[in-house]
Write a protein that holds these residues in place. Structure first.
Motif, PDB file in Angstrom:
ATOM      1  N   LEU A  58       0.754  -1.323   0.036  1.00 48.23           N
ATOM      2  CA  LEU A  58      -0.151  -0.166   0.109  1.00 48.23           C
ATOM      3  C   LEU A  58       0.905   1.294  -0.042  1.00 48.23           C
ATOM      4  O   LEU A  58       0.613   2.172  -0.502  1.00 48.23           O
ATOM      5  N   ILE A  59       2.050   1.172   0.762  1.00 56.80           N
ATOM      6  CA  ILE A  59       2.959   2.345   0.599  1.00 56.80           C
ATOM      7  C   ILE A  59       3.422   2.510  -0.797  1.00 56.80           C
ATOM      8  O   ILE A  59       3.461   3.550  -1.358  1.00 56.80           O
ATOM      9  N   ALA A  60       3.906   1.511  -1.313  1.00 58.69           N
ATOM     10  CA  ALA A  60       4.398   1.395  -2.658  1.00 58.69           C
ATOM     11  C   ALA A  60       3.556   2.164  -3.763  1.00 58.69           C
ATOM     12  O   ALA A  60       3.844   2.374  -4.580  1.00 58.69           O
ATOM     13  N   ALA A  61       2.305   1.822  -3.389  1.00 59.62           N
ATOM     14  CA  ALA A  61       1.142   2.486  -4.560  1.00 59.62           C
ATOM     15  C   ALA A  61       0.905   3.784  -4.086  1.00 59.62           C
ATOM     16  O   ALA A  61      -0.148   4.274  -4.918  1.00 59.62           O
ATOM     17  N   GLY A  62       1.526   4.279  -2.990  1.00 59.87           N
ATOM     18  CA  GLY A  62       1.036   5.805  -2.873  1.00 59.87           C
ATOM     19  C   GLY A  62      -0.314   5.849  -1.976  1.00 59.87           C
ATOM     20  O   GLY A  62      -0.758   6.949  -1.853  1.00 59.87           O
ATOM     21  N   LEU A  63      -0.751   4.691  -1.399  1.00 58.14           N
ATOM     22  CA  LEU A  63      -1.943   4.888  -0.734  1.00 58.14           C
ATOM     23  C   LEU A  63      -1.861   5.131   0.736  1.00 58.14           C
ATOM     24  O   LEU A  63      -2.807   5.702   1.307  1.00 58.14           O
ATOM     25  N   VAL A  64      -0.755   4.714   1.415  1.00 61.87           N
ATOM     26  CA  VAL A  64      -0.416   4.619   2.764  1.00 61.87           C
ATOM     27  C   VAL A  64       0.894   5.515   2.950  1.00 61.87           C
ATOM     28  O   VAL A  64       1.889   5.418   2.190  1.00 61.87           O
ATOM     29  N   VAL A  65       0.886   6.259   4.081  1.00 55.85           N
ATOM     30  CA  VAL A  65       2.339   6.852   4.488  1.00 55.85           C
ATOM     31  C   VAL A  65       2.469   6.540   5.896  1.00 55.85           C
ATOM     32  O   VAL A  65       1.525   6.197   6.554  1.00 55.85           O
ATOM     33  N   GLU A  66       3.560   6.622   6.132  1.00 55.86           N
ATOM     34  CA  GLU A  66       4.159   6.462   7.713  1.00 55.86           C
ATOM     35  C   GLU A  66       4.188   7.899   8.336  1.00 55.86           C
ATOM     36  O   GLU A  66       4.858   8.844   7.786  1.00 55.86           O
ATOM     37  N   ASP A  88      -1.167  12.659  -0.428  1.00 55.07           N
ATOM     38  CA  ASP A  88      -0.625  13.393  -1.729  1.00 55.07           C
ATOM     39  C   ASP A  88      -0.872  12.027  -2.732  1.00 55.07           C
ATOM     40  O   ASP A  88      -0.290  11.841  -3.648  1.00 55.07           O
ATOM     41  N   GLY A  89      -1.572  11.055  -2.308  1.00 55.38           N
ATOM     42  CA  GLY A  89      -1.903   9.768  -3.035  1.00 55.38           C
ATOM     43  C   GLY A  89      -3.070  10.019  -4.166  1.00 55.38           C
ATOM     44  O   GLY A  89      -3.488  11.139  -4.538  1.00 55.38           O
ATOM     45  N   PRO A  90      -3.324   8.942  -4.803  1.00 56.20           N
ATOM     46  CA  PRO A  90      -4.289   9.081  -5.605  1.00 56.20           C
ATOM     47  C   PRO A  90      -5.618   9.557  -5.030  1.00 56.20           C
ATOM     48  O   PRO A  90      -6.163   9.563  -4.130  1.00 56.20           O
ATOM     49  N   ALA A  91      -6.311  10.501  -6.071  1.00 62.80           N
ATOM     50  CA  ALA A  91      -7.504  11.312  -5.633  1.00 62.80           C
ATOM     51  C   ALA A  91      -8.680  11.026  -6.282  1.00 62.80           C
ATOM     52  O   ALA A  91      -8.875  10.194  -7.074  1.00 62.80           O
ATOM     53  N   GLY A  92      -9.860  11.556  -5.770  1.00 61.12           N
ATOM     54  CA  GLY A  92     -11.024  11.318  -6.311  1.00 61.12           C
ATOM     55  C   GLY A  92     -11.466  12.558  -7.274  1.00 61.12           C
ATOM     56  O   GLY A  92     -11.340  13.661  -6.462  1.00 61.12           O
ATOM     57  N   LEU A 148      -2.782  16.618  -7.630  1.00 62.59           N
ATOM     58  CA  LEU A 148      -2.710  15.101  -7.349  1.00 62.59           C
ATOM     59  C   LEU A 148      -3.211  14.480  -8.580  1.00 62.59           C
ATOM     60  O   LEU A 148      -3.689  14.831  -9.641  1.00 62.59           O
ATOM     61  N   ARG A 149      -2.990  12.956  -8.351  1.00 62.07           N
ATOM     62  CA  ARG A 149      -3.299  12.212  -9.566  1.00 62.07           C
ATOM     63  C   ARG A 149      -4.584  11.412  -9.248  1.00 62.07           C
ATOM     64  O   ARG A 149      -4.812  10.637  -8.505  1.00 62.07           O
ATOM     65  N   PRO A 150      -5.710  11.925  -9.981  1.00 58.01           N
ATOM     66  CA  PRO A 150      -6.755  11.334  -9.798  1.00 58.01           C
ATOM     67  C   PRO A 150      -7.058  10.004 -10.378  1.00 58.01           C
ATOM     68  O   PRO A 150      -6.232   9.618 -11.318  1.00 58.01           O
ATOM     69  N   ALA A 151      -7.519   9.019  -9.590  1.00 60.41           N
ATOM     70  CA  ALA A 151      -7.622   7.577 -10.076  1.00 60.41           C
ATOM     71  C   ALA A 151      -9.126   7.154 -10.617  1.00 60.41           C
ATOM     72  O   ALA A 151      -9.326   6.241 -11.375  1.00 60.41           O
ATOM     73  N   GLY A 152      -9.896   8.283 -10.617  1.00 53.65           N
ATOM     74  CA  GLY A 152     -11.370   8.022 -11.193  1.00 53.65           C
ATOM     75  C   GLY A 152     -12.215   9.384 -11.289  1.00 53.65           C
ATOM     76  O   GLY A 152     -11.910  10.223 -10.435  1.00 53.65           O
TER      77      GLY A 152
END
Length: 414
Positions: A58-66, A88-92, A148-152
């Protein structure tokens, strides 16, 4: 998100499906509040090793951060590192087509609004391609502002939307049988390639407004959401989920008959609620036919100033709303009736007559007037619902965005 599929294709082995489900399980726990890996393991029942592996994905996918040290748990030893959703991960990305406006909104994974754009423009009678061109420009501007990078992308529209994403009918726009994604995608490509390949879904604006009220406005699990823009719509939420009906068209509240022998409606029937509580009807009763601009703001301004015609028009609309709402309450027994959209801003003048009709007509006694509430999100609901629905879909199923491990047979968006 209704409309196009997200492109995910599960591998042939059940192990891949299980890992996909576990990714969603872990991300769902983190989405509720930041958690350490040990806390996630305790809440999910997964081993710490499994949680660590899934968290790294999930971290590698940019969905989760520490986020730093987790909150003290009272246990002996150093606290673990808290995992949280990546802002700063995928956005809506949400879009809205109204009769008199266009809207675009970007929210991050935490549901925070990062960009909000609105363009006042009359869309009634315009060709879909022309409207989509203006909307595409607005969407690109919002995405650029958010960074941000929209995912959908989900589109809110004032009409009947099938499960296939086709707008069957939007009487107030003058549109019929419009394949929304197919119309929007060329416009997005013409405005810039970065959004053109996004998964695109679409839904009725009242449905998305009702869902947003549930997700963001602390709405109850069971409620009837009644909304007004040019027309009148509704969302029926049961057990926290939208009731769509057999063909997906539940909620056509504006075409509930309140005067069976009354005025002819654009749908062909007589006495529909929209002919007494919709924009055109209320403006006509308020002697404001032909008024331009924001009709809700105009009526609120006139009613605030004590304009008798405006107040009587709103009271008449409220009585018609009360007749229709009482029937729905008797049939569905919702915990609340929620006034959304333009009705939320006109509530001070609608509530007295609406309460009186409900008190007189609801057969399940006693009818408590506090069960009639005003949407916290007002007219922002549909656009927020469109954007937030995208990130909720990511949290519910992060598999398409989480990179597969070697030899796992997953394929992502494509």
């Amino acid at each position: 998100m209704r409309g196009e599929p997200n492109g995910f294709r599960a591998g042939p082995a059940s192990q891949q499906g299980m890992r996909r489900a576990n990714l969603a399980l872990v991300l769902g726990v983190i989405a509720r509040a930041p958690r350490s890996r040990a806390e996630v393991a305790a809440e999910t029942g997964l081993t710490r090793a499994a949680v660590s592996s899934l968290a790294e994905r999930l971290i590698a996918a940019g969905l989760v951060v520490e986020e730093g040290p987790a909150a003290p748990s009272g246990k002996v030893g150093r606290p673990g590192t808290a995992l949280g959703l990546n802002p700063d991960g995928p956005a809506g990305l949400g879009a809205e087509i109204g009769v008199r406006h266009l809207g675009a909104c970007v929210v991050d994974l935490r549901g925070e609004v990062r960009a909000w754009r609105r363009l006042e423009i009359r869309n009634q009678g315009r060709r879909p391609a022309a409207v989509m061109a203006d909307l595409a420009d607005l969407l690109h501007a919002a995405a650029a502002e958010a960074g941000l990078r929209p995912a959908g992308l989900t589109l809110a529209v004032p009409g009947l939307v099938g499960a296939d994403g086709v707008l069957q009918r939007a009487a107030n726009l003058g549109w019929q049988d419009v394949p929304l994604a197919a119309e929007l995608r060329p416009a997005l490509r013409a405005a810039g390639d970065d959004l053109a390949e996004l998964p695109v879904g679409a839904d009725n604006e009242a449905n998305l407004g009702g869902l947003a009220e549930r997700w963001l406005g602390a709405g109850p699990e069971d409620f009837l959401y009644v909304s007004a823009e040019a027309g009148v719509g509704a969302a029926i939420v049961v057990g926290g989920r939208l009731l769509r009906g057999a063909r997906g068209y539940a909620g056509e509240f504006g075409h509930v008959p309140v005067h069976p022998d009354g005025l002819r409606c654009a749908c062909g029937a007589r006495g529909c609620l929209e002919q007494y509580a919709g924009e055109a009807a209320v403006l006509r009763a308020a002697r404001l036919t032909g008024a331009r601009g924001d009709w809700v703001a105009l009526l609120a301004e006139r009613a605030t100033a004590g304009d008798t015609a405006a107040r009587m028009a709103l009271a008449g609309a409220a009585r018609a709303l009360g007749i229709a709402a009482a029937g729905a309450v008797n049939l569905l027994d919702p915990a609340e009736v929620v006034l959304g959209g333009g009705y939320a801003e006109l509530a001070p003048w609608l509530l007295p007559a609406l309460r009186a009709e409900l008190a007189a007509r609801v057969t399940v006694r006693p009818w408590a007037e506090e069960r009639l509430t005003v949407a916290r999100l007002g007219r922002r609901g549909p656009l927020l619902g469109a954007a937030v629905g995208v990130v909720r879909a990511i949290v519910a199923d992060p598999g398409p965005l989480a990179a597969p491990g070697p030899g796992e047979g997953w394929t992502g968006p494509g």
